[in-house]
Every structure is written in structure tokens, then in C-alpha cells.
Design a protein around this motif. Structure first.
Motif, short mmCIF file in Angstrom:
data_model
loop_
_atom_site.label_atom_id
_atom_site.label_comp_id
_atom_site.label_asym_id
_atom_site.label_seq_id
_atom_site.Cartn_x
_atom_site.Cartn_y
_atom_site.Cartn_z
N PRO A 115 0.86 -1.25 -0.02
CA PRO A 115 0.25 -0.11 -0.01
C PRO A 115 0.78 1.11 0.14
CG PRO A 115 -0.88 -1.60 1.75
CD PRO A 115 0.59 -2.28 1.12
N GLY A 116 0.36 2.34 -0.76
CA GLY A 116 0.95 3.49 -0.79
C GLY A 116 0.36 4.72 -0.08
N TRP A 117 -0.67 5.39 -0.95
CA TRP A 117 -1.63 6.38 -0.25
C TRP A 117 -2.94 6.18 -1.13
CZ3 TRP A 117 2.43 7.47 -3.52
CH2 TRP A 117 2.07 8.28 -4.76
N VAL A 118 -3.90 7.04 -0.75
CA VAL A 118 -5.05 6.80 -1.14
C VAL A 118 -5.54 8.25 -1.73
CG1 VAL A 118 -7.67 6.41 -1.09
CG2 VAL A 118 -5.95 4.68 -0.07
N GLU A 119 -5.98 8.49 -2.88
CA GLU A 119 -6.83 9.71 -3.08
C GLU A 119 -8.24 9.90 -3.45
OE1 GLU A 119 -4.63 11.86 -6.20
OE2 GLU A 119 -2.77 12.20 -5.07
N ASN A 120 -8.71 10.89 -3.14
CA ASN A 120 -10.30 10.80 -3.43
C ASN A 120 -10.42 11.53 -4.88
OD1 ASN A 120 -10.98 9.94 -0.74
ND2 ASN A 120 -10.74 11.79 0.14
N VAL A 121 -11.09 10.89 -5.53
CA VAL A 121 -11.33 11.49 -6.85
C VAL A 121 -12.79 12.21 -6.82
CG1 VAL A 121 -11.67 10.72 -9.40
CG2 VAL A 121 -10.13 9.60 -8.08
N ARG A 122 -12.84 13.19 -7.16
CA ARG A 122 -14.15 14.13 -6.84
C ARG A 122 -14.62 14.63 -8.29
NH1 ARG A 122 -14.75 15.51 -1.33
NH2 ARG A 122 -12.94 14.86 -0.10
N HIS A 123 -16.00 14.67 -8.42
CA HIS A 123 -16.56 15.43 -9.57
C HIS A 123 -17.22 16.82 -8.85
CE1 HIS A 123 -16.65 11.79 -12.36
NE2 HIS A 123 -15.53 12.25 -12.15
N MET A 124 -17.55 17.84 -9.58
CA MET A 124 -18.08 18.97 -9.37
C MET A 124 -19.04 19.29 -10.46
SD MET A 124 -16.88 22.78 -8.38
CE MET A 124 -16.15 22.75 -9.73
N PRO A 125 -20.40 19.37 -10.58
CA PRO A 125 -21.30 19.41 -11.79
C PRO A 125 -21.08 20.87 -11.90
CG PRO A 125 -22.41 18.34 -9.86
CD PRO A 125 -21.00 18.74 -9.46
N LEU A 126 -21.16 21.44 -13.39
CA LEU A 126 -20.99 22.46 -13.83
C LEU A 126 -22.47 22.85 -14.51
CD1 LEU A 126 -17.87 22.45 -15.72
CD2 LEU A 126 -18.20 23.53 -13.82
N PRO A 127 -22.90 24.23 -14.56
CA PRO A 127 -22.00 25.17 -13.89
C PRO A 127 -22.09 25.48 -12.26
CG PRO A 127 -24.22 26.16 -14.85
CD PRO A 127 -24.03 24.68 -15.17
N VAL A 128 -21.07 26.06 -11.91
CA VAL A 128 -21.22 26.40 -10.48
C VAL A 128 -21.95 27.42 -10.15
CG1 VAL A 128 -19.91 26.67 -8.47
CG2 VAL A 128 -18.97 25.11 -10.20
N PRO A 129 -23.03 27.56 -9.20
CA PRO A 129 -23.92 28.90 -9.21
C PRO A 129 -22.76 29.80 -8.66
CG PRO A 129 -24.76 26.69 -8.05
CD PRO A 129 -23.48 26.51 -8.56
N GLU A 130 -23.45 31.04 -9.26
CA GLU A 130 -22.57 32.27 -9.16
C GLU A 130 -22.44 32.56 -7.58
OE1 GLU A 130 -20.28 35.34 -9.01
OE2 GLU A 130 -20.38 33.94 -10.83
N GLU A 131 -23.68 32.25 -6.91
CA GLU A 131 -23.82 32.82 -5.43
C GLU A 131 -22.85 31.82 -4.75
OE1 GLU A 131 -27.48 30.23 -6.47
OE2 GLU A 131 -26.64 32.01 -7.24
N LEU A 132 -22.51 30.56 -5.11
CA LEU A 132 -21.43 30.00 -4.45
C LEU A 132 -20.06 30.26 -4.67
CD1 LEU A 132 -20.87 27.44 -2.66
CD2 LEU A 132 -20.74 25.98 -4.66
N LEU A 133 -19.84 30.43 -6.10
CA LEU A 133 -18.30 31.53 -6.48
C LEU A 133 -18.25 32.70 -5.48
CD1 LEU A 133 -18.51 30.70 -10.27
CD2 LEU A 133 -17.18 29.54 -8.44
N ALA A 134 -19.39 33.47 -5.39
CA ALA A 134 -19.29 34.56 -4.74
C ALA A 134 -19.00 34.45 -3.24
CB ALA A 134 -20.59 35.45 -4.93
N LYS A 135 -19.76 33.59 -2.74
CA LYS A 135 -19.80 33.17 -1.24
C LYS A 135 -18.12 33.10 -0.92
CE LYS A 135 -20.91 29.94 2.23
NZ LYS A 135 -21.68 28.70 2.63
N HIS A 136 -17.69 32.11 -1.58
CA HIS A 136 -15.97 31.64 -1.31
C HIS A 136 -15.04 32.69 -2.12
CE1 HIS A 136 -17.56 28.29 0.91
NE2 HIS A 136 -18.38 27.96 -0.34
N GLY A 137 -15.39 33.07 -3.15
CA GLY A 137 -14.27 33.90 -4.09
C GLY A 137 -14.21 34.99 -3.76
N ASP A 138 -15.22 36.09 -3.22
CA ASP A 138 -14.98 37.33 -2.69
C ASP A 138 -14.16 37.41 -1.83
OD1 ASP A 138 -16.72 37.99 -4.89
OD2 ASP A 138 -18.41 38.54 -3.78
N SER A 139 -14.24 36.51 -0.52
CA SER A 139 -13.40 36.55 0.49
C SER A 139 -11.94 36.18 0.19
CB SER A 139 -13.88 35.62 1.79
OG SER A 139 -14.09 34.38 1.56
N ALA A 140 -11.64 35.26 -0.50
CA ALA A 140 -10.51 34.63 -1.05
C ALA A 140 -9.85 35.74 -1.79
CB ALA A 140 -10.54 33.37 -1.84
#
Length: 337
Positions: free
Chosen positions: A142-167
Motif C-alpha cells: 500500500p502507498g496512499w489513497v486519493e479521493n477522486v471528486r466530480h463537481m457539476p457545472l455550472p457552479v452557481p454564481e452565488e457559491l463562487l461569490a460566497k467563497h471567491g469574494d473573501s479569497a
């Protein structure tokens, strides 16, 4: 029969491509077939920093199993990487075992001590999955395990704004975040190489220690030229420290050609000296906004990260990425001849 395949042999390469695609699709409904020309271009690409060999398992004169194998020559020269596939219609006949035995010999012939591979496990049964049982039974550890993830598109603008504006606000104190398409200006290429070279060192990899990679501007430009020839579009978001011009963070998205509807997240990394300014989130969201403006028809973004990489896991979860499978890395110690 196990033998090396000439990557310029179009007939054998098409058979290898078919076997690889059949194998990659098992239990993975989201798997998208890659066009032969696009796939073949990857295999025929000459990287001055590593050598590539293609090994095939033949059944009744046809390639039914494939091991795509890389020998790093500029860094981490103790190891060999392979990606192994067997057409599901021909499994259980010894083709996978034969390929591993051939690669073990090649690893030993090259004076290297570790053979590494990775496989994907849909669902949560890591311990009992046939791929893992197969690997451990043939000497892999055994080595290591990675989580493979999918994110549906489009990402809602309100979610981008929520995290993107503070970043963006946190980054703006000292950094400029810019998205480049295809390549980056010459003054940033070495800085981007520095980030690429540290990624394998800083990313969690279980008990396996990697030395920094040896990416150079020449090698990176060659990769970019390859991707353009494959009609892939690479978007590179950089966070650049305003006072010094240092490349502090990057995030790379790759848009494969149609008919694909997916997008690949190929890496996000913040230099250890520049963490704590939300740069990881800032470059990810800058890239996502650029993606959605210019490629509105794409269905999802695919990414992966180590399951114990808490910082990147939290960013991906905040953006709506969901686990669909695990990438399991294993290693085989190879004794010298």
C-alpha cells in the motif's frame, strides 16, 4: 505473449488503445473514451526528462493488455511508474501477471528499486476490491489513497461569490490573480516550474518520499505545445506576489476537445512560503469563472487529492466536489539483480 510495442506501429497501438478504453470503463459510467489520435500523441511525446515504454500482452495475435510505463531520468530515478490495463473480456488468463513480471524485470535491469502504479476503485470497498487483491498478491505494498471528486457545472454564481469574494479580498492585499490560456508569459514560466517541482514533495504520499521534480521551462513549453496539438485548452491561474513578481500559487484546468463534456483539474498548489492568504481558493475560483465564461457547455470538473490533504479537501468540499471513486497508489520493492 508479453512484448514491448513500437509506438509507431499504428495497428498495435490501435489495439492497445481499444484494450485501455475497455478496461478504464469498467464500473465507471463517467469514464469518457479518448480519441485515438489524442491518446497516441501522449504516448509518442518525447520528454527529455523521462523515457516511455509501452508493453503489451497478446492473445491470439491481438493486444489485449497494456502497460504504459515511464522511467524518470531527471529526478526520482529510483522508481518506475506504470499504468496497467487488461481488456475485461480477457482477464483471468495471466495477462496482467505477465505484464507485471515483465515490468519487474525492466525495473531491475534499469537498476531501480521501486515499481509504482495506481488503480481506481469506485465505491468504498478499498480492502476487498479485486484490483487491490490482485496488486497485493503480486508483491505490491500500500502507498496512499486519493479521493477522486466530480463537481457539476455550472457552479452557481452565488457559491463562487460566497467563497471567491473573501479569497479575492485576502489575496488582493499582496497578490494579483490572473488567468492565462495555453501558456504563461515568459517571466512567470520558471516560477511556475518551481511550483510544479514542489508539488510531489509537499503533497501527502503516505510513507513514500519523493524528491523535487526537475521541470524546466523547455519541458513545460513542450507539454503546452503537445496539448495545443491535441486541441486541449489549458487554463492556468496564477497568484503573483505584487512586490516581488514571485509566482506564489497556481491552478491548472484542462479542457479536452469535443465530444468530451468534462474538464480536468490537473493541479492546484500554493508555495509553502505564501500560505495563509486563501490563494488556493482564489486561483481555483478565478479559473472556474474563466471556464464558465468561455466553455459554458461542460458538464463537470474532475479532480483528485490525497484523503489526508485537509486544506485541499476543505476547498473542494466548499466548492461542491463530491467523491465518486478512490485512486489507490501501490508500490513494489524490487531487489537489485
Amino acid at each position: 505473449m508479453i512484448t514491448q510495442i513500437d509506438v509507431d506501429d499504428d495497428v498495435a497501438l490501435r489495439q492497445a488503445h481499444a484494450a485501455t478504453e475497455r478496461s478504464a470503463a469498467v464500473d465507471r459510467p463517467w469514464s469518457e473514451p479518448m480519441a485515438f489520435d489524442e491518446w497516441a500523441a501522449d504516448l509518442r511525446f518525447k520528454d527529455p526528462g523521462e523515457r516511455f515504454e509501452l508493453w503489451g500482452a497478446y492473445d491470439e495475435g491481438r493486444v489485449v493488455g497494456v502497460a504504459m510505463t515511464w522511467f524518470p531520468d531527471a529526478d526520482n530515478t529510483w522508481m518506475v511508474w506504470t499504468d496497467l490495463h487488461v481488456n475485461p473480456d480477457f482477464r483471468g488468463r495471466g495477462h496482467g501477471t505477465g505484464l507485471i513480471e515483465a515490468l519487474t524485470r525492466r525495473t531491475r535491469e534499469e537498476g531501480r528499486t521501486t515499481l509504482m502504479t495506481e488503480f481506481h476503485v469506485p465505491g468504498d470497498d478499498l480492502e476487498g476490491h479485486p484490483y487491490r487483491r490482485f496488486a497485493l498478491a503480486r508483491g505490491f505494498e500500500p502507498g496512499w489513497v486519493e479521493n477522486v471528486r466530480h463537481m457539476p457545472l455550472p457552479v452557481p454564481e452565488e457559491l463562487l461569490a460566497k467563497h471567491g469574494d473573501s479569497a479575492a479580498e485576502a489575496a488582493a492585499e499582496a497578490y494579483d490573480v490572473t488567468v492565462f490560456t495555453g501558456s504563461v508569459p515568459d517571466e512567470y514560466v520558471q516560477g511556475l516550474c518551481d511550483l510544479y517541482n514542489l508539488l510531489g514533495v509537499d503533497a501527502p504520499t503516505g510513507g513514500i518520499e519523493f524528491e523535487p521534480e526537475a521541470q524546466t521551462p523547455e519541458r513545460v513549453h513542450a507539454y503546452w505545445d503537445l496539448q495545443k496539438s491535441q486541441h486541449r485548452t489549458r487554463m492556468i491561474a496564477l497568484a503573483i506576489e505584487r512586490s516581488t513578481g514571485v509566482v506564489a500559487a497556481h491552478s491548472d484546468l484542462v479542457v479536452p476537445p469535443e465530444p468530451s463534456t468534462q474538464v480536468w483539474q490537473w493541479g492546484t498548489f500554493v508555495h509553502r512560503d505564501h500560505r495563509g492568504h486563501k490563494l488556493g481558493m482564489a486561483v481555483k475560483i478565478a479559473n472556474l469563472r474563466h471556464l464558465q465564461e468561455h466553455y459554458p457547455g461542460r458538464s463537470l470538473v474532475r479532480t483528485s487529492n490525497a484523503d489526508n490533504n485537509a486544506y485541499m479537501v476543505s476547498i473542494n468540499e466548499d466548492l461542491g466536489f463530491e467523491i465518486v471513486e478512490r485512486g489507490v497508489a501501490v508500490q513494489m520493492p524490487v531487489k537489485p539483480a
